[in-house]
Design a protein around this motif. Structure first.
Motif, PDB file in Angstrom:
ATOM      1  N   HIS A 104     -39.543  -5.577  13.278  1.00  0.00           N
ATOM      2  CA  HIS A 104     -39.378  -4.449  14.179  1.00  0.00           C
ATOM      3  C   HIS A 104     -39.041  -3.211  13.368  1.00  0.00           C
ATOM      4  O   HIS A 104     -38.340  -3.280  12.376  1.00  0.00           O
ATOM      5  CB  HIS A 104     -38.252  -4.724  15.168  1.00  0.00           C
ATOM      6  CG  HIS A 104     -38.070  -3.605  16.139  1.00  0.00           C
ATOM      7  ND1 HIS A 104     -38.818  -3.510  17.288  1.00  0.00           N
ATOM      8  CD2 HIS A 104     -37.265  -2.524  16.115  1.00  0.00           C
ATOM      9  CE1 HIS A 104     -38.465  -2.416  17.938  1.00  0.00           C
ATOM     10  NE2 HIS A 104     -37.530  -1.797  17.237  1.00  0.00           N
ATOM     11  N   HIS A 105     -39.565  -2.073  13.773  1.00  0.00           N
ATOM     12  CA  HIS A 105     -39.213  -0.816  13.124  1.00  0.00           C
ATOM     13  C   HIS A 105     -39.084   0.249  14.200  1.00  0.00           C
ATOM     14  O   HIS A 105     -39.887   0.275  15.128  1.00  0.00           O
ATOM     15  CB  HIS A 105     -40.282  -0.420  12.102  1.00  0.00           C
ATOM     16  CG  HIS A 105     -39.845   0.719  11.231  1.00  0.00           C
ATOM     17  ND1 HIS A 105     -39.912   2.025  11.639  1.00  0.00           N
ATOM     18  CD2 HIS A 105     -39.306   0.737   9.993  1.00  0.00           C
ATOM     19  CE1 HIS A 105     -39.445   2.811  10.674  1.00  0.00           C
ATOM     20  NE2 HIS A 105     -39.069   2.056   9.667  1.00  0.00           N
ATOM     21  N   PRO A 106     -38.073   1.146  14.067  1.00  0.00           N
ATOM     22  CA  PRO A 106     -37.886   2.159  15.114  1.00  0.00           C
ATOM     23  C   PRO A 106     -39.125   3.016  15.370  1.00  0.00           C
ATOM     24  O   PRO A 106     -39.304   3.509  16.479  1.00  0.00           O
ATOM     25  CB  PRO A 106     -36.724   3.015  14.592  1.00  0.00           C
ATOM     26  CG  PRO A 106     -36.329   2.451  13.285  1.00  0.00           C
ATOM     27  CD  PRO A 106     -36.997   1.148  13.095  1.00  0.00           C
ATOM     28  N   PHE A 107     -39.995   3.217  14.369  1.00  0.00           N
ATOM     29  CA  PHE A 107     -41.188   4.041  14.584  1.00  0.00           C
ATOM     30  C   PHE A 107     -42.309   3.254  15.245  1.00  0.00           C
ATOM     31  O   PHE A 107     -43.368   3.815  15.536  1.00  0.00           O
ATOM     32  CB  PHE A 107     -41.713   4.635  13.275  1.00  0.00           C
ATOM     33  CG  PHE A 107     -40.726   5.496  12.534  1.00  0.00           C
ATOM     34  CD1 PHE A 107     -39.569   5.957  13.137  1.00  0.00           C
ATOM     35  CD2 PHE A 107     -40.964   5.867  11.222  1.00  0.00           C
ATOM     36  CE1 PHE A 107     -38.661   6.751  12.451  1.00  0.00           C
ATOM     37  CE2 PHE A 107     -40.068   6.662  10.529  1.00  0.00           C
ATOM     38  CZ  PHE A 107     -38.908   7.102  11.140  1.00  0.00           C
ATOM     39  N   GLY A 108     -42.128   1.944  15.433  1.00  0.00           N
ATOM     40  CA  GLY A 108     -43.172   1.132  16.068  1.00  0.00           C
ATOM     41  C   GLY A 108     -43.676   0.029  15.148  1.00  0.00           C
ATOM     42  O   GLY A 108     -43.426   0.052  13.947  1.00  0.00           O
ATOM     43  N   PRO A 109     -44.405  -0.940  15.718  1.00  0.00           N
ATOM     44  CA  PRO A 109     -44.838  -2.116  14.940  1.00  0.00           C
ATOM     45  C   PRO A 109     -45.802  -1.786  13.800  1.00  0.00           C
ATOM     46  O   PRO A 109     -45.844  -2.503  12.806  1.00  0.00           O
ATOM     47  CB  PRO A 109     -45.519  -3.008  15.984  1.00  0.00           C
ATOM     48  CG  PRO A 109     -45.800  -2.121  17.147  1.00  0.00           C
ATOM     49  CD  PRO A 109     -44.776  -1.039  17.129  1.00  0.00           C
ATOM     50  N   ALA A 110     -46.571  -0.696  13.931  1.00  0.00           N
ATOM     51  CA  ALA A 110     -47.521  -0.353  12.864  1.00  0.00           C
ATOM     52  C   ALA A 110     -46.780  -0.064  11.561  1.00  0.00           C
ATOM     53  O   ALA A 110     -47.231  -0.438  10.481  1.00  0.00           O
ATOM     54  CB  ALA A 110     -48.365   0.852  13.280  1.00  0.00           C
ATOM     55  N   VAL A 111     -45.633   0.590  11.682  1.00  0.00           N
ATOM     56  CA  VAL A 111     -44.858   0.925  10.481  1.00  0.00           C
ATOM     57  C   VAL A 111     -44.242  -0.340   9.887  1.00  0.00           C
ATOM     58  O   VAL A 111     -44.253  -0.537   8.657  1.00  0.00           O
ATOM     59  CB  VAL A 111     -43.775   1.974  10.802  1.00  0.00           C
ATOM     60  CG1 VAL A 111     -42.955   2.293   9.574  1.00  0.00           C
ATOM     61  CG2 VAL A 111     -44.413   3.242  11.349  1.00  0.00           C
ATOM     62  N   ARG A 123     -45.467  -3.265  10.065  1.00  0.00           N
ATOM     63  CA  ARG A 123     -46.557  -3.993   9.418  1.00  0.00           C
ATOM     64  C   ARG A 123     -46.877  -3.371   8.050  1.00  0.00           C
ATOM     65  O   ARG A 123     -47.059  -4.090   7.059  1.00  0.00           O
ATOM     66  CB  ARG A 123     -47.791  -3.934  10.329  1.00  0.00           C
ATOM     67  CG  ARG A 123     -48.779  -5.032  10.117  1.00  0.00           C
ATOM     68  CD  ARG A 123     -49.488  -5.429  11.417  1.00  0.00           C
ATOM     69  NE  ARG A 123     -49.932  -4.301  12.206  1.00  0.00           N
ATOM     70  CZ  ARG A 123     -49.636  -4.113  13.503  1.00  0.00           C
ATOM     71  NH1 ARG A 123     -48.910  -4.995  14.161  1.00  0.00           N
ATOM     72  NH2 ARG A 123     -50.072  -3.065  14.139  1.00  0.00           N
ATOM     73  N   PRO A 135     -30.589  -1.849  12.366  1.00  0.00           N
ATOM     74  CA  PRO A 135     -31.999  -1.653  12.021  1.00  0.00           C
ATOM     75  C   PRO A 135     -32.415  -2.477  10.796  1.00  0.00           C
ATOM     76  O   PRO A 135     -33.545  -2.935  10.733  1.00  0.00           O
ATOM     77  CB  PRO A 135     -32.078  -0.155  11.726  1.00  0.00           C
ATOM     78  CG  PRO A 135     -30.989   0.423  12.546  1.00  0.00           C
ATOM     79  CD  PRO A 135     -29.879  -0.582  12.497  1.00  0.00           C
ATOM     80  N   ARG A 190     -33.455  -5.651  12.041  1.00  0.00           N
ATOM     81  CA  ARG A 190     -34.656  -5.517  12.855  1.00  0.00           C
ATOM     82  C   ARG A 190     -35.904  -5.364  12.008  1.00  0.00           C
ATOM     83  O   ARG A 190     -36.922  -5.951  12.315  1.00  0.00           O
ATOM     84  CB  ARG A 190     -34.499  -4.315  13.798  1.00  0.00           C
ATOM     85  CG  ARG A 190     -33.500  -4.604  14.928  1.00  0.00           C
ATOM     86  CD  ARG A 190     -33.557  -3.526  15.969  1.00  0.00           C
ATOM     87  NE  ARG A 190     -33.055  -2.262  15.435  1.00  0.00           N
ATOM     88  CZ  ARG A 190     -33.165  -1.109  16.057  1.00  0.00           C
ATOM     89  NH1 ARG A 190     -33.762  -1.037  17.223  1.00  0.00           N
ATOM     90  NH2 ARG A 190     -32.669  -0.012  15.530  1.00  0.00           N
ATOM     91  N   ILE A 191     -35.795  -4.594  10.916  1.00  0.00           N
ATOM     92  CA  ILE A 191     -36.964  -4.427  10.042  1.00  0.00           C
ATOM     93  C   ILE A 191     -37.391  -5.796   9.519  1.00  0.00           C
ATOM     94  O   ILE A 191     -38.563  -6.096   9.445  1.00  0.00           O
ATOM     95  CB  ILE A 191     -36.638  -3.465   8.871  1.00  0.00           C
ATOM     96  CG1 ILE A 191     -36.571  -2.040   9.391  1.00  0.00           C
ATOM     97  CG2 ILE A 191     -37.724  -3.572   7.793  1.00  0.00           C
ATOM     98  CD1 ILE A 191     -36.001  -1.062   8.418  1.00  0.00           C
TER      99      ILE A 191
END
Lengths: 208, 208
Positions: free
Chosen positions: B10-17, B19, B2, B5-6
């Motif tokens: 990318h974030h496990p909670f979705g792209p809004a997070v 961003r 992760p 990925r961050i």
């Protein structure tokens, strides 16, 4: 004199700036001096840059909610981990907050799923077991034939108490209850543990 | 994994997070770890609290602009200092940024007015004197019968160079040009000076 004035909500640039400084200062770990510097950055940065931050905050609050299975945060119905077919649904790691999921995921040492309690039992703060997602955890244990529950609450008095409470609730079910190895110093907070400590603690988990 | 990925958005909670974390990390002095903590606060705080921050950012960008006299920031046509009849318009303290005005005001040691240059001459960054508000300063000197100009640019090579340039431009006018006493260590930044140092530097200002 302006130092005093800023504190009672006045700022020479106008009330909007005073408000922005207060809002920044309300964020965790941001003091007044840092809040002022952040506000000055917003004042002087490009319009698009400031709007991108405001919009990102708005979008997160509009799109992110709890996973219906594990109560982790997600922008879909189920979180990324619950949706992943490679994750073992028969092993459930119980944590206090979504932040704890992120921290454990960064250790890349766990292939099961999570269950986010939404806090810890804390009678002094008026948080009883009914305010946590313990009922949903019990339903998961029944429904998904969970083989192992790993307690990963914070190694504090309240975190340990919460783990003990849950282990009592689950005592009548055929599920193995373990807890993170105490690589983590009692009294500290999970969020600040490093990857290595967390990976060790997962590997060395003990019978509860 | 992760962690990687961050970094690529990318974030496990979705792209809004993802961003939101990037937007926080773009703020000055905020690293990725702090940005993640701030994003988690936004994720878990009350909706109103998050919206108050987003709205404060939007409002500041919508309402704050430059004072038409001194180029300090304000939500009105003229800034609070230029509007104040008790401030002496015949003494003008020349600074690089609005932040410097705030810092000097906190010392409560100056009863004159300011002139915000909007930066310092820096040929390496492509900032020539024409990008600063020097022309407007010359007009003020003529129009307002300014008796004294106090140079309060940062005590750096570029700040000193800017002050020297302005003093040459103003050489033909009947105005006394002084500069802040060097209580401030050369090479440092005005923003981090404390009240006492600033008050001393104002009191002990020297002939330029």
């Amino acid at each position: 004199m302006p130092a005093r004035r800023i504190e009672d909500g006045h700022h020479p640039f106008g009330p909007a700036v005073a408000r922005l400084i207060s809002e920044f200062a309300n964020l965790p770990g941001i003091g007044r001096k840092t809040a002022e510097r952040l506000a000055h950055h917003i004042l002087t940065c490009r319009e698009e840059e400031a709007m991108a931050l405001a919009e990102a905050i708005r979008e997160v609050k509009a799109t992110i909610h709890q996973c219906k299975i594990c109560f982790n945060l997600t922008d879909q119905e189920e979180c990324e981990i619950c949706r992943d077919p490679r994750r073992d649904r028969s092993v459930v790691c119980v944590v206090e907050t979504p932040k704890d999921v992120s921290v454990l995921e960064q250790a890349s040492a766990f292939g099961g799923t999570y269950h986010v309690l939404g806090g810890r039992i804390s009678p002094l703060d008026g948080i009883g077991p009914e305010k946590l997602t313990i009922d949903a955890l019990v339903r998961r244990v029944k429904r998904d034939k969970v083989k192992e529950i790993i307690m990963a609450t914070n190694p504090t008095l309240e975190g340990d108490g919460t783990a003990l409470f849950i282990s009592n609730v689950l005592a009548n079910y055929e599920v193995n209850i373990t807890r993170l190895a105490r690589g983590i110093a009692t009294g500290s907070v999970l969020e600040f543990a490093n990857k290595e400590m967390l990976a060790d603690a997962l590997r060395g988990r003990q019978q509860f």
